[in-house]
Design an enzyme around this catalytic site. Structure first.
Site: not given
Length: 248
Positions: A11, A14, A47, A49, A53, A74, A105, A155, A198
């Protein structure tokens, strides 16, 4: 233990978080995605969003153009995100819960409470060839509901296990791990492909990677953080090594 290959999805959200903290174009999530590919990632997760963000629409456009491995897109179950997914037709779409006030999340999707709407929501995505995954807690009611609405993949949210481990709550961590183990087997028995993710780190990944039913782990925040100290490629390679070791 299992000798079935276990995929690693990286992922890159970030990387975009760091970029957006200052504005501009650096660090580039697309560059991180390509480095992750070269380091052995089997897929890239991003993801988009509602509040944008971290990952932006332009990032999704770019990822669809440059990736050689599958994109796991995502998204929340909103009309806006459905339209974006239908336009891009990524390999996989993972439906996740989303609240503006959360840092990340916080839990799994409540499929059982919204079953009819979600069944209609994912049908067009499946029709264009996207593999639909539902991000849920290790709860039999949610797994059964995900199966009923036509999801191909679940998931499992590993955050509660990882948090308990990090806080030294050994009994809680073992309880959460046992729930993940049982629900991985249960979902597999229904014909669902099982993924997990996660909060996973070097310290927590191996027990989950050892579940024979789990086919893919999606890991991001820890790898991006670890890359500050050892570089993105070595960070991913070490995670890959630990996953493979657990699987042998």
């Amino acid at each position: 233990m299992s000798d079935t290959p276990l995929r690693l999805g990286v992922n890159i959200d970030h990387v975009a978080t760091v970029r957006n903290a200052r504005g501009g174009a650096y660090p580039d999530p697309l560059r991180a995605a390509k480095l992750a590919e070269e380091a052995g990632a089997d897929g890239i997760t991003a993801h988009l969003r509602e509040d944008r963000r971290h990952i932006s629409d332009a990032d999704i456009d770019g990822l669809m153009e440059v990736l050689s491995v599958p994109l796991n897109f995502e998204m929340a179950a909103t009309d806006e995100m459905q339209k974006i997914a239908l336009r891009h037709k990524p390999h996989a779409v993972c439906i996740v819960p989303e609240k503006r006030e959360e840092r990340t999340t916080e839990g799994g999707l409540e499929v059982a409470r919204d079953e009819n709407r979600l069944a209609h929501f994912i049908a067009p995505l499946r029709d264009v060839g996207c593999r639909v995954s539902i991000f849920i807690a290790a709860d039999p009611k949610q797994i059964e509901a995900a199966h009923r609405i036509g999801a191909e993949v679940i998931e499992l949210h590993t955050g509660a296990y990882c948090d308990a481990h990090a806080e030294g709550r050994v009994d809680d961590a073992q309880r959460e791990l046992e729930a993940l183990r049982k629900m991985s087997a249960f979902a597999h028995s229904l014909g669902l492909e099982v993924h997990a993710g996660h909060g996973l780190s070097y310290d927590t990944v191996q027990p989950v990677a050892a579940f024979p039913e789990v086919r893919e782990l999606n890991i991001g925040h820890f790898l991006i953080g670890e890359s500050i100290f050892r570089g993105l490629t070595p960070a991913i390679q070490e995670m890959r090594r630990l996953m493979d070791e657990a699987r042998q």
